[in-house]
Design an enzyme around this catalytic site. Structure first.
Site, short mmCIF file in Angstrom:
data_model
loop_
_atom_site.label_atom_id
_atom_site.label_comp_id
_atom_site.label_asym_id
_atom_site.label_seq_id
_atom_site.Cartn_x
_atom_site.Cartn_y
_atom_site.Cartn_z
N ASN A 1 -5.31 4.37 -4.40
CA ASN A 1 -6.69 4.40 -4.06
C ASN A 1 -7.76 3.74 -4.94
O ASN A 1 -8.19 4.31 -5.62
CB ASN A 1 -7.41 5.87 -3.59
CG ASN A 1 -6.51 6.42 -2.21
OD1 ASN A 1 -5.20 6.49 -2.31
ND2 ASN A 1 -7.39 6.52 -1.26
N TYR B 1 -1.75 -0.35 10.65
CA TYR B 1 -2.12 -0.96 9.23
C TYR B 1 -1.00 -0.81 8.25
O TYR B 1 -0.40 -1.85 7.73
CB TYR B 1 -3.32 -0.50 8.65
CG TYR B 1 -3.49 -0.85 7.21
CD1 TYR B 1 -3.75 -2.09 6.80
CD2 TYR B 1 -3.34 0.06 6.30
CE1 TYR B 1 -3.79 -2.52 5.64
CE2 TYR B 1 -3.33 -0.24 4.82
CZ TYR B 1 -3.86 -1.42 4.50
OH TYR B 1 -3.88 -1.75 3.16
N LYS C 1 2.00 -3.58 6.87
CA LYS C 1 2.35 -3.73 5.28
C LYS C 1 4.21 -3.42 5.08
O LYS C 1 4.67 -4.09 4.24
CB LYS C 1 1.81 -2.67 4.36
CG LYS C 1 0.34 -2.78 4.07
CD LYS C 1 -0.05 -4.36 3.53
CE LYS C 1 -1.51 -4.36 3.32
NZ LYS C 1 -1.90 -5.90 2.89
N SER D 1 0.92 -1.19 -0.05
CA SER D 1 0.14 -0.02 -0.23
C SER D 1 0.80 1.22 0.02
O SER D 1 2.14 1.19 0.62
CB SER D 1 -0.94 0.00 1.17
OG SER D 1 -1.44 1.18 1.62
N ALA D 2 0.25 2.14 -0.53
CA ALA D 2 0.90 3.60 -0.30
C ALA D 2 1.27 4.09 1.10
O ALA D 2 1.90 5.02 1.33
CB ALA D 2 0.24 4.70 -1.20
N1 LIG Z 1 -8.88 -1.26 -0.88
C1 LIG Z 1 -7.93 -0.64 -0.43
O1 LIG Z 1 -7.96 0.49 -0.35
C2 LIG Z 1 -6.36 -1.21 -0.21
C3 LIG Z 1 -5.29 -0.07 -0.60
C4 LIG Z 1 -3.89 -0.72 -0.46
C5 LIG Z 1 -3.77 -1.92 -0.08
N2 LIG Z 1 -4.99 -2.82 0.13
C6 LIG Z 1 -4.50 -4.15 0.30
O2 LIG Z 1 -4.98 -5.08 -0.52
C7 LIG Z 1 -5.65 -6.14 -0.04
C8 LIG Z 1 -6.74 -6.37 -0.58
O3 LIG Z 1 -7.89 -5.48 0.00
P1 LIG Z 1 -9.44 -5.31 -0.43
O4 LIG Z 1 -9.65 -3.90 -0.53
O5 LIG Z 1 -9.76 -6.22 -1.50
O6 LIG Z 1 -9.85 -5.86 0.84
P2 LIG Z 1 -10.98 -6.86 1.39
O7 LIG Z 1 -11.22 -6.88 2.87
O8 LIG Z 1 -12.36 -6.66 0.49
O9 LIG Z 1 -10.25 -8.41 1.10
C9 LIG Z 1 -9.38 -9.06 1.77
C10 LIG Z 1 -10.01 -10.45 1.78
O10 LIG Z 1 -9.24 -11.06 2.63
C11 LIG Z 1 -9.87 -12.10 3.55
N3 LIG Z 1 -9.20 -12.47 4.77
C12 LIG Z 1 -8.64 -11.40 5.66
N4 LIG Z 1 -8.09 -12.31 6.52
C13 LIG Z 1 -7.94 -13.51 6.14
C14 LIG Z 1 -7.24 -14.69 6.69
N5 LIG Z 1 -6.70 -14.69 7.71
N6 LIG Z 1 -7.63 -15.80 6.39
C15 LIG Z 1 -8.22 -15.84 4.71
N7 LIG Z 1 -9.08 -14.69 4.28
C16 LIG Z 1 -8.62 -13.45 4.86
C17 LIG Z 1 -11.21 -11.49 3.50
O11 LIG Z 1 -12.34 -12.17 3.90
C18 LIG Z 1 -11.32 -10.56 2.37
O12 LIG Z 1 -12.18 -11.20 1.29
C19 LIG Z 1 -5.25 -6.13 1.48
O13 LIG Z 1 -4.39 -6.92 1.88
C20 LIG Z 1 -5.31 -4.50 1.55
O14 LIG Z 1 -4.62 -4.10 2.75
C21 LIG Z 1 -6.20 -2.47 0.05
#
Ligand SMILES: NC(=O)c1ccc[n+]([C@@H]2O[C@H](COP(=O)([O-])OP(=O)(O)OC[C@H]3O[C@@H](n4cnc5c(N)ncnc54)[C@H](O)[C@@H]3O)[C@@H](O)[C@H]2O)c1
Length: 338
Positions: free
Chosen positions: A178, A148, A152, A124-125
């Site tokens: 984002n 958080y 990362k 993530s940024a």
């Molecule tokens: N959405 C954003 O803005 C964003 C930005 C930067 C980074 N990220 C990273 O990208 C990744 C995906 O983000 P997203 O927005 O799709 O989030 P999301 O919550 O929609 O998806 C994460 C998935 O992981 C599953 N999960 C969590 N812990 C788990 C575990 N222990 N075992 C099995 N499954 C598990 C959840 O059920 C969910 O389906 C994350 O790691 C997040 O930190 C997201």
């Protein structure tokens, strides 16, 4: 080629799953549905004609993960699974460190045991933290400022150490900006639990009448219109970035970080106005005080992803607004009705 997507039922994972299937990959999803719905699997099938293999497991649980690796011949891992809300991570840091770091360690152990050498990580940024410039480049020092972001940042270090120790390992760190938008079918999209933490799902919920008005956190930042500026990227462009990263990891070893963003910053008011114009709806809003820890402005320098991965974004802000709205209109209550 078989790819394991941890967290593949989530927002970014489900869009990446479609992109992978459409690019000819076989997909195995491991998800515990702590923040997603099983209905996603059927929707993926509706779009692609293929329902990915599902393991309903906690990825941190090494015994369950070992069973998966023993059964499936995994060629590469894309690790999305994790908790992602900055505010919640300040209230429950242990839960965040436990889940985000343990899932990564369990994966690394299984990958070592089953000789899997390719790892793409959802970073993530936020790892850049409070930087002294607004255009982020990959070789800037990382300096996350909340739990958080630190999960990362620490995971990035764990993965760098793993790739130093095993010269055959290929690790790609994808630093997302984002993500907003949804698949153009309107069948899958962002489906937050409770009050959305992010701007776009909040806007769409106001537009659909689930929330009265949007809170704009601060209009006195040193930005052109005073509201915060971010680099919004269409989730389908982001998904395509994972395919580019996988291709790169086939031919390259070591550990490399890439920004996945558009390189353009938009303010909160830019997003609100574009959403209103493109979708012909009104978004009532109220300006409230700044939120603790929010930065005035940042956006990606995406040159490395273009030069090395051959990837760049294709979608416009208008696409992002239209697609987010289509998803919300077709699914006013998310996936919950199924
Ligand atoms: N959405 C954003 O803005 C964003 C930005 C930067 C980074 N990220 C990273 O990208 C990744 C995906 O983000 P997203 O927005 O799709 O989030 P999301 O919550 O929609 O998806 C994460 C998935 O992981 C599953 N999960 C969590 N812990 C788990 C575990 N222990 N075992 C099995 N499954 C598990 C959840 O059920 C969910 O389906 C994350 O790691 C997040 O930190 C997201």
């Amino acid at each position: 080629m078989k790819i394991l997507l941890t967290g593949g039922a989530g927002y970014i994972g489900s869009h990446t799953c479609i992109e992978l299937i459409e690019s000819g990959y076989e997909v195995v999803i491991a998800d515990d549905f702590s923040n997603s719905s099983m209905a996603v699997l059927k929707r993926i099938k509706e779009i692609t004609g293929v329902e990915p293999t599902l393991y309903n497991i906690d990825v941190a649980d090494i015994a369950s993960l070992d069973e998966l690796f023993a059964k499936e011949k995994i060629d590469a891992v894309i690790h999305f699974a994790g908790f992602k809300a900055v505010g919640e991570s300040c209230e429950k840091p242990t839960m965040y460190y436990r889940n985000n770091i343990d899932t990564t360690l369990s994966l690394l152990e299984c990958m070592e045991k089953y000789n899997v050498k390719r790892f793409v990580f959802s970073s993530s940024a936020t790892v850049y933290g409070n930087a002294d410039r607004v255009e982020y480049v990959e070789d800037m020092p990382t300096n996350a400022v909340n739990p958080y972001g630190r999960t990362k940042m620490f995971i990035e270090h764990i993965l760098m150490d793993a790739s130093c120790a095993d010269k055959e390992l290929s690790v790609v760190l994808l630093r997302y900006f984002n993500p907003i938008g949804a698949h153009e079918s309107g069948l899958i999209g962002d489906n937050p639990n409770g009050i959305p933490n992010n701007l776009m799902p909040y806007i769409t919920q106001v537009a659909v009448g689930k929330r009265e008005r949007l809170s704009v956190f601060g209009n006195d930042y040193p930005t052109p219109d005073g509201t915060g500026v971010r680099d919004y990227i269409h989730v389908c462009d982001l998904a395509a970035g994972h395919v580019a990263a996988l291709r790169y990891s086939e031919k390259n070893r070591g550990c490399e970080a890439f920004n996945l963003g558009t390189g353009v910053g938009y303010s909160v008011m830019d997003i609100v106005k574009t959403f209103e114009r493109v979708n012909n709806v009104k978004i009532p809003y109220v300006v409230t005080p700044r939120r603790d820890g929010d930065l005035p402005e940042y956006y990606a320098n995406p040159a490395k992803a273009l030069n090395v991965l051959g990837w760049k974004t294709e979608k416009t802000l208008e696409d992002m607004c239209a697609d987010s709205w289509r998803w919300q209109m077709k699914n006013p209550n998310g996936y919950t009705e199924e």
